[in-house]
Design a protein around this motif. Structure first.
Motif, PDB file in Angstrom:
ATOM      1  N   ASP A  28      -1.706   4.336  -5.500  1.00 31.34           N
ATOM      2  CA  ASP A  28      -1.691   2.879  -5.339  1.00 31.34           C
ATOM      3  C   ASP A  28      -1.892   2.538  -3.859  1.00 31.34           C
ATOM      4  O   ASP A  28      -1.274   3.137  -2.981  1.00 31.34           O
ATOM      5  CB  ASP A  28      -0.344   2.327  -5.829  1.00 31.34           C
ATOM      6  CG  ASP A  28      -0.291   0.818  -5.755  1.00 31.34           C
ATOM      7  OD1 ASP A  28       0.041   0.317  -4.663  1.00 31.34           O
ATOM      8  OD2 ASP A  28      -0.582   0.171  -6.770  1.00 31.34           O
ATOM      9  N   GLU A  29      -2.743   1.576  -3.578  1.00 31.70           N
ATOM     10  CA  GLU A  29      -3.115   1.258  -2.196  1.00 31.70           C
ATOM     11  C   GLU A  29      -1.915   0.837  -1.358  1.00 31.70           C
ATOM     12  O   GLU A  29      -1.777   1.229  -0.194  1.00 31.70           O
ATOM     13  CB  GLU A  29      -4.170   0.151  -2.179  1.00 31.70           C
ATOM     14  CG  GLU A  29      -4.663  -0.174  -0.778  1.00 31.70           C
ATOM     15  CD  GLU A  29      -5.729  -1.259  -0.769  1.00 31.70           C
ATOM     16  OE1 GLU A  29      -6.205  -1.584   0.327  1.00 31.70           O
ATOM     17  OE2 GLU A  29      -6.069  -1.777  -1.840  1.00 31.70           O
ATOM     18  N   SER A  30      -1.021   0.043  -1.941  1.00 32.50           N
ATOM     19  CA  SER A  30       0.146  -0.423  -1.176  1.00 32.50           C
ATOM     20  C   SER A  30       1.063   0.734  -0.799  1.00 32.50           C
ATOM     21  O   SER A  30       1.635   0.771   0.296  1.00 32.50           O
ATOM     22  CB  SER A  30       0.923  -1.468  -1.981  1.00 32.50           C
ATOM     23  OG  SER A  30       1.445  -0.905  -3.175  1.00 32.50           O
ATOM     24  N   ILE A  31       1.173   1.714  -1.711  1.00 32.09           N
ATOM     25  CA  ILE A  31       2.003   2.888  -1.418  1.00 32.09           C
ATOM     26  C   ILE A  31       1.360   3.704  -0.300  1.00 32.09           C
ATOM     27  O   ILE A  31       2.039   4.189   0.612  1.00 32.09           O
ATOM     28  CB  ILE A  31       2.185   3.753  -2.677  1.00 32.09           C
ATOM     29  CG1 ILE A  31       2.980   2.986  -3.746  1.00 32.09           C
ATOM     30  CG2 ILE A  31       2.882   5.077  -2.328  1.00 32.09           C
ATOM     31  CD1 ILE A  31       3.119   3.699  -5.067  1.00 32.09           C
ATOM     32  N   ARG A  32       0.009   3.844  -0.374  1.00 33.07           N
ATOM     33  CA  ARG A  32      -0.688   4.609   0.651  1.00 33.07           C
ATOM     34  C   ARG A  32      -0.526   3.958   2.032  1.00 33.07           C
ATOM     35  O   ARG A  32      -0.291   4.631   3.040  1.00 33.07           O
ATOM     36  CB  ARG A  32      -2.174   4.732   0.292  1.00 33.07           C
ATOM     37  CG  ARG A  32      -2.947   5.628   1.277  1.00 33.07           C
ATOM     38  CD  ARG A  32      -4.389   5.858   0.851  1.00 33.07           C
ATOM     39  NE  ARG A  32      -5.180   4.632   0.962  1.00 33.07           N
ATOM     40  CZ  ARG A  32      -5.713   4.003  -0.075  1.00 33.07           C
ATOM     41  NH1 ARG A  32      -5.517   4.460  -1.325  1.00 33.07           N
ATOM     42  NH2 ARG A  32      -6.449   2.909   0.098  1.00 33.07           N
ATOM     43  N   ILE A  33      -0.646   2.619   2.067  1.00 35.52           N
ATOM     44  CA  ILE A  33      -0.503   1.903   3.343  1.00 35.52           C
ATOM     45  C   ILE A  33       0.907   2.078   3.895  1.00 35.52           C
ATOM     46  O   ILE A  33       1.105   2.304   5.097  1.00 35.52           O
ATOM     47  CB  ILE A  33      -0.851   0.413   3.167  1.00 35.52           C
ATOM     48  CG1 ILE A  33      -2.363   0.262   2.899  1.00 35.52           C
ATOM     49  CG2 ILE A  33      -0.451  -0.391   4.401  1.00 35.52           C
ATOM     50  CD1 ILE A  33      -2.794  -1.135   2.539  1.00 35.52           C
ATOM     51  N   ASP A  34       1.921   1.981   3.012  1.00 32.63           N
ATOM     52  CA  ASP A  34       3.313   2.190   3.449  1.00 32.63           C
ATOM     53  C   ASP A  34       3.499   3.597   4.012  1.00 32.63           C
ATOM     54  O   ASP A  34       4.188   3.802   5.024  1.00 32.63           O
ATOM     55  CB  ASP A  34       4.277   1.968   2.282  1.00 32.63           C
ATOM     56  CG  ASP A  34       4.431   0.500   1.920  1.00 32.63           C
ATOM     57  OD1 ASP A  34       4.018  -0.354   2.733  1.00 32.63           O
ATOM     58  OD2 ASP A  34       4.937   0.208   0.820  1.00 32.63           O
ATOM     59  N   THR A  37       1.863   3.830   7.356  1.00 33.10           N
ATOM     60  CA  THR A  37       2.679   3.106   8.339  1.00 33.10           C
ATOM     61  C   THR A  37       3.850   3.966   8.797  1.00 33.10           C
ATOM     62  O   THR A  37       4.181   4.004   9.993  1.00 33.10           O
ATOM     63  CB  THR A  37       3.206   1.792   7.733  1.00 33.10           C
ATOM     64  OG1 THR A  37       2.093   0.980   7.336  1.00 33.10           O
ATOM     65  CG2 THR A  37       4.050   1.032   8.753  1.00 33.10           C
ATOM     66  N   SER A  82      -5.703   4.284   6.523  1.00 34.70           N
ATOM     67  CA  SER A  82      -4.959   3.305   5.706  1.00 34.70           C
ATOM     68  C   SER A  82      -5.870   2.179   5.223  1.00 34.70           C
ATOM     69  O   SER A  82      -5.623   1.567   4.187  1.00 34.70           O
ATOM     70  CB  SER A  82      -3.796   2.728   6.511  1.00 34.70           C
ATOM     71  OG  SER A  82      -4.259   1.874   7.539  1.00 34.70           O
ATOM     72  N   GLN A  83      -6.957   1.918   5.991  1.00 36.72           N
ATOM     73  CA  GLN A  83      -7.870   0.835   5.633  1.00 36.72           C
ATOM     74  C   GLN A  83      -9.009   1.320   4.738  1.00 36.72           C
ATOM     75  O   GLN A  83      -9.401   0.641   3.787  1.00 36.72           O
ATOM     76  CB  GLN A  83      -8.446   0.201   6.909  1.00 36.72           C
ATOM     77  CG  GLN A  83      -7.399  -0.381   7.846  1.00 36.72           C
ATOM     78  CD  GLN A  83      -6.567  -1.468   7.172  1.00 36.72           C
ATOM     79  OE1 GLN A  83      -7.104  -2.426   6.615  1.00 36.72           O
ATOM     80  NE2 GLN A  83      -5.242  -1.301   7.213  1.00 36.72           N
TER      81      GLN A  83
END
Length: 501
Positions: A28-34, A37, A82-83
Motif C-alpha cells: 500500500d502506497e501510504s504504508i510505503r511512504i510511512d 519517512t 517514496s514518490q
C-alpha cells in the motif's frame, strides 16, 4: 566512535536494509511512504549525532570520508523512492546504506568511561586512574559527581549535598542531570561508594547504587575511597558493591589474600591505590602549604591532627575533653610546631546522625580551636596535599590517613582516646627512647601515647632530631603496604582494563 553509539547506528542502518526487503510494488502506497519517512528519520538522527561528535579522530575521518554528505544523499534517494517506487531505487538505497555501514564500521572504537565520585574530599581515590584514561585518545572520559545525603537525627531528615562545584580546577565536571546512564551506557564505570543502602550516615542517591550502575555499563569497577595497612574488615567484605563489581582495585596482595574465601576474589586487581599515587606525586613535586594558612616560619614542624568518626562514636565525651586539654597545652610549642587539625570529612554529619547530644559540645570545640589561634583548621578537599606538607601524624589510632603517612615514611603518633594523659611539661622519670616507643603494632609502625612516652616526649625528640633511627626502621617494616609505590597505580589500572575490555 564510542562502541555503544557505533552499535546503535549500525543496528539502525541494518534495520533499514532488512525492512527494504519487505518493500514491494504491491505494498500500500501510504504504508510505503510511512516506512520511507521512518528511514529518513533514522538517517537524519545518525547525521545529527555524527555532526555533534566531539571525538577528534571521529571528526577527522567523518570529514575525510564525506559521511555526512553520503547520509544527505541517502535521504534524497529515500525521498525519490517514496514518490516513484521501483525495485531499482530500493536496491540503490540498500547499496548506499551498505556503503555507510562500511564507513562507520571503519571508524576506530572509542571507549566511554565514567567516574562517579560523590564527596570531593575523596576524589583522590580515583584521580590517577581518571588521568590515565583522560590522556588516552581512545577513551571518552567523564567525571560525573553524584548527589548524596547526610542523615540528621535532630530533624529526622536526610540533607541533600552535591560537591560538583568544589572539585579541582583541572577536572572538567559533567552535571549528573545531563549524563543519563541509561542512554550513555559507558563501557566502564568507576565508583568508590560501596554501601548502597547499608549506610545510616551518608547515602548516595539510589539511582547510583551499584545494583543500578551494573545495569548500564559493560564493566563496573570499584576503587576503595580509603587506603589502609592492607586488610579488609569482615563487614566491608559483605558490602553489596564488592559482590557486584566486575573488578575491584585493591592496594596490595595481602589485602587480596584476606579475601581468599570471597566469591569476588578472582576479580581483585592488586595495582595499589590512587591515593598513594597522589601523595607520592606531591612529595616528588615538593608541594607547599596553602598561602592562606599563614605559616611564616619554615623551620616549624607541621603536625597533622586527625580525629575520626569511630573515635567520636566510641569515646566522644572523653575525646572532646582530651582535645580541650591538648589545645590549651600545645600553645607552649607554638614557636616550634604547627598543629593542623583535620577532622574526618563526615565527622560532623555523623555526630548529627548518631550522637546529636554531642553536637553543641563539638562545635564549641571547633570554635575554641579557631578563635584562640591554636593552629590551622583544615577542611579542604585535598587530603593528599595536607599529608605531603605535614611532617607528622598525630591523633586517632585507626585511620586511612595513617597509611598515607606510612608510604611517605613519616612518623605516626597515636593518641589514646579512652583516657586523658595530662603530663605536659612534667618531668618523666620512666621516659622511653624513641626507638623503644615506635614499633610495628599489628598493622601500623607507630607509637601509642602512654605515660612512658607522652606527646611532650615525642615533640622533644622530634624538634631535637632524634628520629632518624625510627624512620629507618619504619621504612623497612612497611615494605608490603601496597604495590606500585612508584605512583603508577592509575597507569596500571588503565593498561589492564584496556587489554581486557
Amino acid at each position: 566512535m564510542v562502541l555503544n553509539d557505533k552499535q546503535k547506528y549500525l543496528k539502525n542502518l541494518i534495520d533499514i536494509i532488512n525492512m527494504c526487503e519487505d518493500i514491494t510494488k504491491d505494498m500500500d502506497e501510504s504504508i510505503r511512504i510511512d516506512l520511507m519517512t521512518s528511514f529518513q528519520q533514522m538517517i537524519i538522527y545518525i547525521g545529527e549525532q555524527l555532526e555533534n561528535d566531539q571525538d577528534k579522530r571521529d571528526c577527522k575521518l567523518i570529514k575525510e570520508h564525506n559521511i555526512i554528505e553520503k547520509l544527505e544523499n541517502l535521504c534524497e534517494e529515500i525521498y525519490i523512492c517514496s514518490q516513484i517506487f521501483s525495485q531499482n531505487t530500493v536496491d540503490i538505497i540498500k547499496k548506499s546504506v551498505s556503503y555507510i555501514i562500511e564507513e562507520i564500521n571503519n571508524l576506530p572504537i572509542t571507549y566511554r568511561v565514567a567516574f562517579l565520585p560523590y564527596k570531593a574530599s575523596m576524589w583522590d581515590s580515583l584521580e590517577s586512574i581518571w588521568k590515565a584514561f583522560a590522556n588516552d585518545e581512545k577513551c571518552e572520559t567523564s567525571v560525573v559527581p553524584i548527589p548524596y545525603y547526610e542523615a540528621n537525627s535532630i530533624t529526622g531528615q536526610w540533607e541533600y549535598h552535591y560537591d560538583g562545584s568544589i572539585y579541582p580546577e583541572d577536572v572538567p565536571i559533567v552535571d549528573y542531570k545531563n549524563y543519563i546512564l541509561s542512554e550513555k551506557k559507558p563501557d566502564f564505570i568507576f565508583f568508590h561508594n560501596p554501601y548502597d543502602d547499608y549506610n545510616y550516615v551518608t547515602k548516595v542517591h539510589p539511582d547510583f547504587f551499584s545494583k543500578n550502575l551494573k545495569k548500564y555499563c559493560r564493566k563496573l569497577v570499584y576503587v576503595p575511597y580509603y587506603a589502609n595497612m592492607g586488610y579488609l574488615s569482615k563487614d566491608a567484605k559483605s558490602l553489596p558493591a564488592l559482590h557486584r563489581a566486575d573488578y575491584l582495585i585493591f592496594q596490595s596482595d595481602a589485602m587480596k589474600e584476606g579475601c581468599l574465601e570471597q566469591p569476588f576474589y578472582e576479580r581483585i586487581l592488586t595495582f595499589g591505590s590512587p591515593k598513594f599515587d597522589k601523595v607520592l606525586r606531591y612529595m616528588a613535586q615538593k608541594v607547599t602549604e596553602p598561602e592562606e594558612w599563614g605559616i611564616k616560619d619554615v623551620g616549624k614542624k607541621k603536625l597533622l591532627l586527625n580525629t575520626t568518626i569511630n573515635d567520636f562514636l566510641s569515646n566522644g565525651k572523653i575525646l572532646i575533653k582530651k582535645l580541650y586539654i591538648f589545645f590549651e597545652n600545645v600553645v607552649q610549642y607554638n614557636n616550634k610546631i604547627v598543629v593542623i587539625w583535620r577532622p574526618h570529612p563526615l565527622l560532623k554529619s555523623t555526630i548529627k546522625a548518631m550522637r546529636p547530644q554531642l553536637l553543641d559540645e563539638y562545635e564549641n570545640l571547633e570554635r575554641f580551636f579557631k578563635e584562640n589561634g591554636i593552629g590551622i583548621y583544615d577542611d579542604t578537599a585535598d587530603v593528599s596535599r595536607v599529608v605531603a606538607v605535614s611532617d607528622v601524624y598525630i591523633g586517632s589510632a585507626y585511620s586511612s590517613i595513617i597509611a598515607l603517612f606510612e608510604v611517605c615514611n613519616k612518623l605516626v603518633y597515636k593518641f589514646d582516646s579512652t583516657r586523658i594523659i595530662d603530663t605536659f611539661g612534667k618531668k618523666q622519670y620512666s621516659r622511653k627512647k624513641p626507638e623503644q616507643a615506635f614499633f610495628m603494632d599489628g598493622a601500623y609502625f607507630s607509637c601509642n601515647e602512654s605515660e612512658e612516652y607522652t606527646f611532650d616526649d615525642f615533640v622533644d625528640d622530634l624538634i631535637n632530631k632524634r628520629m632518624n633511627n625510627v624512620l629507618k626502621k619504619q621504612k623497612e617494616a612497611e615494605k608490603g603496604i601496597a604495590n606500585n609505590l612508584n605512583g603508577t597505580c592509575g597507569e596500571k589500572v588503565h593498561e589492564y582494563l584496556m587489554k581486557n575490555k
